[in-house]
Enzyme design. Structure first.
Site, short mmCIF file in Angstrom:
data_model
loop_
_atom_site.label_atom_id
_atom_site.label_comp_id
_atom_site.label_asym_id
_atom_site.label_seq_id
_atom_site.Cartn_x
_atom_site.Cartn_y
_atom_site.Cartn_z
CB CYS B 83 -13.93 6.50 23.75
SG CYS B 83 -13.98 8.03 23.20
CG HIS B 332 -8.89 7.21 21.56
ND1 HIS B 332 -9.39 6.04 21.75
CD2 HIS B 332 -9.91 7.94 22.35
CE1 HIS B 332 -10.40 6.59 22.62
NE2 HIS B 332 -10.60 7.74 22.50
#
Lengths: 131, 384
Positions: B83, B332
């Site tokens: 991420c 996200h």
């Protein structure tokens, strides 16, 4: 999972064998090429204790691929008697009966099967200590 | 080393973009960024992405996107740090410009999570964790963070409801963001009553699954005026690591990689936390957001709830946190998230953040985490 990939982790995941730094005594699980504390690359074999205490856990309800038939199952971090932390499944207990600080012990169990023709993967899980 | 500026940014809405592919998304963001400048020649493209090889059967993303945007034959490659891929790509692009290796570099990130089906996406995201010592046992990315959250709740005696209020704040912020995936307000009950994913984490503790791309153009600060009227300085930047498996850490109450990266980036920018006006922090889950507030130095450990309810993390408080809505509400798109954060700060510092604008913002901090705290990238931007 390929057979060699499963097989080469057997000493760790099935027998709790790992390494201890020969210079500073830091236990590393899993083993590393260099000690995270002192930087030494000299290690001796070390067997982890089989009892400990659950310090945190979760109950998996939305599983990753391969574990679809398993939920709800429990994943926890166990603090072994020598202080080493280890992530594994917690077994032989209902999800609603698990609690932090529960005393647990190592037990050999099936983790998952790779479909109809793949290998069956086993490893150490932890269960509540039998009275 | 040369000082570096950001001269243009582009972002797609974070959404389930069923009609758009990986390259179309980044193409849209890249063109938007170029249009904010007078389109200088791009010497290199360095882009963040995590899941394309799993979910879109695509590697070699650098060349794919360079071709799509007409940058061939110049160099292009993808950077992966789970991420944190967007933040990692930005650090690589910054280093390339600062060193003098390249003059004008496009960076950013792109993620196409909706190309994955069912458990494939959960598995792909889970690969941020240790494959042999965490994933092997059926851990998902959520379940590892759920263990960190329970540990935090047990240690500090913080009730589960306190975390729900963090989601409420993120959604209130995100409701003002035209590019947010979930631009609506929620109540505490929305979080508490949502589906249990991995106890104690419910659906509304989690950032949503979505697609998106963000692009940024960097050049030497001294050249910035040549290319764009609006630019900001990259005043400090650092990346740091910790063990991938959480059981190997000394403490589950902190992400040491964030502490280290923040300390180094603040020092480089010669700032303290008191100088920061606006921060885009990495709240994959409510617990991740809370630990980030603490590790970045904005919040006393274990005390976030009282401070939050007193307005500490809103404009006029200690620091305006995630005016974009953060990962929770903006969304996200994993490998693009770090690039979104920096692009959003760019808008804040150039006074173009619209309804999200933090008054008179001059110093911004972006914090992008890969894995459950195993890689963190902290970037400090300063208005010029």
């Amino acid at each position: 999972m390929s057979v060699p990939r499963y097989w080469r982790e057997i000493p760790r995941r099935s027998r709790l064998e790992t390494v201890k730094c020969s210079e500073c005594g830091t236990i590393s699980y899993p083993p590393r090429a260099r000690c995270g504390k002192c930087g030494s690359s000299k290690f001796e074999n070390y067997k982890l204790p089989e009892k400990g205490e659950l310090i945190t856990f979760t109950i998996v309800r939305t599983p990753p691929k391969g574990f679809e038939k398993m939920p709800p199952y429990i994943i926890g971090v166990v603090k072994l008697e020598d202080g080493t932390l280890i992530t594994s499944q917690i077994t032989d207990v209902e999800p609603e009966e698990v609690n932090v600080n529960m005393k647990v012990e190592a037990v050999f169990r099936k983790v998952v099967e790779d479909g109809d023709s793949g290998i069956i993967q086993y490893a150490i899980k932890f269960r509540p200590v039998l009275k | 080393m040369r000082k570096v500026a950001i001269i243009g940014t582009g972002m797609t809405k974070v959404d389930k973009h069923w009609k758009k592919s990986l390259k179309e998304l980044f193409g849209q963001a890249g063109i938007e960024a170029l249009n904010q400048t007078n389109s200088p020649a791009i010497d290199a493209l360095i882009v963040g992405n995590m899941c394309a090889s799993d979910l879109s059967d695509q590697n070699n993303i650098g060349a794919l996107l360079a071709d799509h945007l007409g940058f061939v034959p110049n160099t292009a490659y993808r950077v992966e740090a789970a991420c944190g891929s967007g933040g990692a790509a930005f650090l690589a692009a910054y280093s390339a410009v600062a060193s003098g290796m390249y003059d004008v570099v496009m960076t950013g990130g792109v993620e196409k999570l909706t190309d994955g089906v069912g458990g494939n996406t959960t598995l792909s995201l889970g690969k941020a964790a240790d494959a042999e010592y965490e994933l092997f046992y059926g851990s998902s990315f959520v379940s590892i963070n759920a263990m960190i959250m329970r540990y935090y709740m047990t240690h500090y005696g913080v009730p589960r409801e306190a975390f729900a209020d963090f989601s409420v704040l993120m959604h209130r912020n995100g409701s003002r963001n035209p590019l947010a995936q979930l631009p609506f307000e929620i109540k505490r009950e929305t979080v508490l009553d949502s589906d249990m994913i991995s106890d104690p984490i419910t659906l509304f503790d989690c950032a949503p699954v979505g697609d998106g791309a963000a692009a940024l153009i960097l050049c030497p600060l001294e050249d910035a005026k040549k290319y764009s009227d609006d630019f900001v300085e990259v005043a400090g930047i650092s990346g740091a690591t910790d063990t991938v498996d959480i059981a190997s850490r000394e403490s589950l109450l902190t992400f040491k990689s964030t502490v280290t990266a923040a300390d180094r980036a603040y020092k480089m920018a010669r700032i303290s936390t008191a100088d920061v006006d606006v921060a885009e922090i990495h709240d994959t889950f409510t617990i991740t957001g809370v630990l980030s507030l603490e590790d970045l130095g904005f919040c006393e450990r274990g005390k976030f709830h009282k401070m939050m309810m007193n307005g500490a993390f809103e404009p006029g408080g200690i620091v305006a946190v995630n005016p974009s809505g953060g990962l929770k509400s903006r969304g996200h798109p994993v490998g693009a998230t770090g690039a979104y954060q920096i692009a959003e700060l760019f808008l804040q510092l150039t006074g173009r953040a619209g309804k999200m604008q933090v008054p008179d913002a001059s110093v911004g901090v972006a914090q992008n985490i890969g894995g459950s705290g195993s890689s963190t990238y902290v970037t400090v931007l300063r208005r010029v």
